[in-house]
Design a protein around this motif. Structure first.
Motif: not given
Length: 162
Positions: A137-141, A158-161
């Protein structure tokens, strides 16, 4: 000085000496009772602290065992499925597809989802499921709705690296 005290004591009348001795004994008894009471109160406080510390130690022991168990577990493998497909499948698995308003793909490794109305607990469980699939989870509102426990969410994953 000792001689002076002895001389002062002997210069007192026997009745005065009895009164002074009785007052000294009473003062000693009051001090003893105060000391015993103070020690009892301190003992009760310390006993409560010991119980609290024992509970904390037990919790830390359980957490250490869980930490060791998680450390020994093999790492979860990242899903090779398309990220949008994976997110869409997890929405269906969690039973929150009715709340999904939009599912946009920014690129192959980034997806933005918008949910209208869903229970906050379901949202948390869904995110945990994605994290188990190595999706971050990168960003959330998150906005609370007027009904308690319900929220609307906009989130970017995003998919984890590897």
């Amino acid at each position: 000085m000792r001689a002076q005290l002895k001389k002062a004591w002997e210069s007192r009348a026997p009745r005065e000496r009895d009164v002074i001795a009785a007052l000294a004994a009473l003062l000693g008894a009051v001090l003893y009772v105060g000391l015993v009471q103070s020690a009892g109160q301190a003992r009760e406080r310390l006993h409560a602290s010991v119980i609290s510390l024992q509970v904390q130690a037990a919790r830390l022991d359980r957490q250490a065992l869980e930490y060791d168990r998680l450390r020994a577990a093999p790492p979860a493998t990242a899903s090779t499925t398309d990220l949008r497909t994976l997110v869409q499948a997890r929405v269906g698995d969690a039973g929150i597809s009715r709340a999904l308003v939009r599912n946009d793909v920014a690129d192959a490794n980034q997806v933005t989802v918008v949910f209208g109305t869903l229970p906050f607990g379901d949202w948390l469980a869904w995110v945990a499921g994605l994290q188990a699939q190595q999706v971050r989870l990168d960003a959330s509102r998150i906005e609370a709705l007027s009904t308690p426990g319900l929220v609307s969410v906009t989130a970017t994953f995003t998919r984890a690296k590897s």
